[in-house]
Design a protein around this motif. Structure first.
Motif, PDB file in Angstrom:
ATOM      1  N   ASN A  56       0.829  -1.204   0.000  1.00 50.69           N
ATOM      2  CA  ASN A  56       0.000   0.000   0.000  1.00 50.69           C
ATOM      3  C   ASN A  56       0.868   1.261   0.000  1.00 50.69           C
ATOM      4  OD1 ASN A  56      -2.752   1.059   0.064  1.00 50.69           O
ATOM      5  ND2 ASN A  56      -2.152   1.886   2.046  1.00 50.69           N
ATOM      6  N   ARG A  57       1.919   1.283   0.810  1.00 53.43           N
ATOM      7  CA  ARG A  57       2.818   2.444   0.855  1.00 53.43           C
ATOM      8  C   ARG A  57       3.506   2.655  -0.495  1.00 53.43           C
ATOM      9  NH1 ARG A  57       3.190   6.949   3.431  1.00 53.43           N
ATOM     10  NH2 ARG A  57       4.038   7.866   1.593  1.00 53.43           N
ATOM     11  N   VAL A  58       3.972   1.570  -1.100  1.00 56.43           N
ATOM     12  CA  VAL A  58       4.620   1.645  -2.417  1.00 56.43           C
ATOM     13  C   VAL A  58       3.639   2.209  -3.442  1.00 56.43           C
ATOM     14  CG1 VAL A  58       5.527   0.243  -4.316  1.00 56.43           C
ATOM     15  CG2 VAL A  58       6.322  -0.168  -1.980  1.00 56.43           C
ATOM     16  N   THR A  72      -3.232   8.873 -14.176  1.00 58.39           N
ATOM     17  CA  THR A  72      -3.987   8.108 -13.191  1.00 58.39           C
ATOM     18  C   THR A  72      -3.581   6.643 -13.349  1.00 58.39           C
ATOM     19  OG1 THR A  72      -5.862   7.545 -14.623  1.00 58.39           O
ATOM     20  CG2 THR A  72      -5.958   9.684 -13.468  1.00 58.39           C
ATOM     21  N   TRP A  73      -4.132   5.802 -12.503  1.00 58.81           N
ATOM     22  CA  TRP A  73      -3.852   4.369 -12.591  1.00 58.81           C
ATOM     23  C   TRP A  73      -4.317   3.800 -13.928  1.00 58.81           C
ATOM     24  CZ3 TRP A  73      -0.390   2.332  -9.597  1.00 58.81           C
ATOM     25  CH2 TRP A  73      -0.170   2.880  -8.329  1.00 58.81           C
ATOM     26  N   ASP A  74      -5.354   4.391 -14.527  1.00 53.60           N
ATOM     27  CA  ASP A  74      -5.838   3.922 -15.822  1.00 53.60           C
ATOM     28  C   ASP A  74      -4.814   4.130 -16.942  1.00 53.60           C
ATOM     29  OD1 ASP A  74      -8.331   2.891 -15.069  1.00 53.60           O
ATOM     30  OD2 ASP A  74      -9.292   4.855 -15.227  1.00 53.60           O
ATOM     31  N   ASP A  75      -3.845   5.005 -16.728  1.00 60.35           N
ATOM     32  CA  ASP A  75      -2.824   5.276 -17.743  1.00 60.35           C
ATOM     33  C   ASP A  75      -1.647   4.308 -17.670  1.00 60.35           C
ATOM     34  OD1 ASP A  75      -4.133   7.631 -18.804  1.00 60.35           O
ATOM     35  OD2 ASP A  75      -3.553   8.633 -16.935  1.00 60.35           O
ATOM     36  N   VAL A  76      -1.574   3.508 -16.607  1.00 59.34           N
ATOM     37  CA  VAL A  76      -0.461   2.575 -16.421  1.00 59.34           C
ATOM     38  C   VAL A  76      -0.615   1.405 -17.394  1.00 59.34           C
ATOM     39  CG1 VAL A  76       0.698   1.014 -14.806  1.00 59.34           C
ATOM     40  CG2 VAL A  76      -0.142   3.239 -14.015  1.00 59.34           C
ATOM     41  N   VAL A  77       0.459   1.125 -18.156  1.00 57.62           N
ATOM     42  CA  VAL A  77       0.419   0.037 -19.138  1.00 57.62           C
ATOM     43  C   VAL A  77       1.317  -1.139 -18.768  1.00 57.62           C
ATOM     44  CG1 VAL A  77      -0.247   1.550 -21.045  1.00 57.62           C
ATOM     45  CG2 VAL A  77       2.187   1.113 -20.605  1.00 57.62           C
ATOM     46  N   LYS A  78       2.290  -0.925 -17.872  1.00 54.65           N
ATOM     47  CA  LYS A  78       3.232  -1.993 -17.509  1.00 54.65           C
ATOM     48  C   LYS A  78       3.735  -1.760 -16.098  1.00 54.65           C
ATOM     49  CE  LYS A  78       6.397  -5.316 -18.322  1.00 54.65           C
ATOM     50  NZ  LYS A  78       6.709  -5.818 -17.012  1.00 54.65           N
ATOM     51  N   THR A  79       3.810  -2.834 -15.317  1.00 52.89           N
ATOM     52  CA  THR A  79       4.425  -2.771 -13.998  1.00 52.89           C
ATOM     53  C   THR A  79       5.416  -3.916 -13.859  1.00 52.89           C
ATOM     54  OG1 THR A  79       2.847  -4.183 -12.807  1.00 52.89           O
ATOM     55  CG2 THR A  79       2.277  -1.851 -13.004  1.00 52.89           C
ATOM     56  N   THR A  80       6.407  -3.693 -13.026  1.00 52.28           N
ATOM     57  CA  THR A  80       7.330  -4.756 -12.628  1.00 52.28           C
ATOM     58  C   THR A  80       7.413  -4.722 -11.118  1.00 52.28           C
ATOM     59  OG1 THR A  80       8.614  -4.493 -14.665  1.00 52.28           O
ATOM     60  CG2 THR A  80       9.661  -5.697 -12.854  1.00 52.28           C
ATOM     61  N   ALA A  81       7.133  -5.869 -10.505  1.00 48.42           N
ATOM     62  CA  ALA A  81       7.153  -5.960  -9.042  1.00 48.42           C
ATOM     63  C   ALA A  81       8.235  -6.935  -8.611  1.00 48.42           C
ATOM     64  CB  ALA A  81       5.801  -6.405  -8.520  1.00 48.42           C
ATOM     65  N   HIS A  82       8.980  -6.529  -7.616  1.00 49.65           N
ATOM     66  CA  HIS A  82      10.002  -7.378  -6.999  1.00 49.65           C
ATOM     67  C   HIS A  82       9.533  -7.693  -5.585  1.00 49.65           C
ATOM     68  CE1 HIS A  82      13.086  -6.634 -10.129  1.00 49.65           C
ATOM     69  NE2 HIS A  82      12.378  -5.525 -10.280  1.00 49.65           N
ATOM     70  N   LEU A  83       9.392  -8.979  -5.288  1.00 53.93           N
ATOM     71  CA  LEU A  83       9.010  -9.423  -3.953  1.00 53.93           C
ATOM     72  C   LEU A  83      10.200 -10.112  -3.298  1.00 53.93           C
ATOM     73  CD1 LEU A  83       5.504 -11.013  -4.689  1.00 53.93           C
ATOM     74  CD2 LEU A  83       6.017  -8.672  -3.955  1.00 53.93           C
ATOM     75  N   GLU A  90       0.114 -13.681  -3.135  1.00 50.35           N
ATOM     76  CA  GLU A  90      -1.342 -13.515  -3.004  1.00 50.35           C
ATOM     77  C   GLU A  90      -1.708 -12.285  -2.181  1.00 50.35           C
ATOM     78  OE1 GLU A  90      -3.754 -16.936  -2.106  1.00 50.35           O
ATOM     79  OE2 GLU A  90      -2.388 -18.244  -3.228  1.00 50.35           O
ATOM     80  N   ALA A  91      -1.027 -12.075  -1.068  1.00 50.20           N
ATOM     81  CA  ALA A  91      -1.327 -10.920  -0.211  1.00 50.20           C
ATOM     82  C   ALA A  91      -0.954  -9.612  -0.912  1.00 50.20           C
ATOM     83  CB  ALA A  91      -0.598 -11.050   1.117  1.00 50.20           C
ATOM     84  N   TYR A  96      -2.486  -4.743  -4.517  1.00 46.51           N
ATOM     85  CA  TYR A  96      -2.145  -4.207  -5.842  1.00 46.51           C
ATOM     86  C   TYR A  96      -3.396  -4.043  -6.699  1.00 46.51           C
ATOM     87  CZ  TYR A  96      -0.178  -4.529 -10.619  1.00 46.51           C
ATOM     88  OH  TYR A  96       0.139  -4.331 -11.938  1.00 46.51           O
ATOM     89  N   ALA A  97      -4.231  -5.070  -6.737  1.00 45.07           N
ATOM     90  CA  ALA A  97      -5.414  -5.071  -7.605  1.00 45.07           C
ATOM     91  C   ALA A  97      -6.390  -3.950  -7.272  1.00 45.07           C
ATOM     92  CB  ALA A  97      -6.114  -6.425  -7.518  1.00 45.07           C
ATOM     93  N   THR A  98      -6.426  -3.486  -6.032  1.00 48.92           N
ATOM     94  CA  THR A  98      -7.368  -2.425  -5.649  1.00 48.92           C
ATOM     95  C   THR A  98      -7.038  -1.089  -6.305  1.00 48.92           C
ATOM     96  OG1 THR A  98      -6.160  -1.742  -3.652  1.00 48.92           O
ATOM     97  CG2 THR A  98      -7.789  -3.528  -3.407  1.00 48.92           C
TER      98      THR A  98
END
Length: 131
Positions: A56-58, A72-83, A90-91, A96-98
């Protein structure tokens, strides 16, 4: 040569030094957001917590940069997430999906060694709306 415009967080703790990069960069109608961590730019503290809290902070940090570029979030076309731990997927994904009310962007999610005990880092690419 393309014009590059840096995008910064609107409120940053005085004296907070970031490494040699732009948090966000607009170039030729695209916004490139550098990997964001759960850093509180107001206090300069890394906000370690659960994967949900850190995600959420990220995402809030990313939102500040999106808004700074008129996106806005609607303009985002690509993300890369490092866990740090792929078992947190899942958590992380539930939070993220919200943030994406419309069409979901393309995404890559990988497990990575992250600094300072951070659980998640995310970068995005967004199309800047034409004015």
């Amino acid at each position: 040569m393309a014009t590059k415009t840096p995008i910064h967080h609107p409120v940053v703790k005085e004296g907070l030094v970031t490494p040699a990069y732009s948090p966000g960069l607009v170039c030729d109608g695209w916004l490139f957001v550098s990997g964001q961590t759960p850093l509180d730019y107001l206090t300069g503290e890394v906000m370690l917590g659960t994967i949900e809290e850190e995600t959420n902070r990220v995402m809030q940090n990313i939102q500040e940069l999106l808004e700074g570029a008129g996106c806005t979030w609607d303009d985002v076309v690509k993300t890369t997430a490092h866990l740090a731990n792929i078992n947190d997927f899942e958590a992380y994904n539930a939070v993220y999906a919200t943030y994406f009310p419309g069409v979901l962007p393309a995404r890559t999610t990988v497990q990575s060694g992250l600094a300072k005990g951070i659980k998640v880092e995310i970068d995005v690419i967004a199309r800047v709306p034409q004015s």
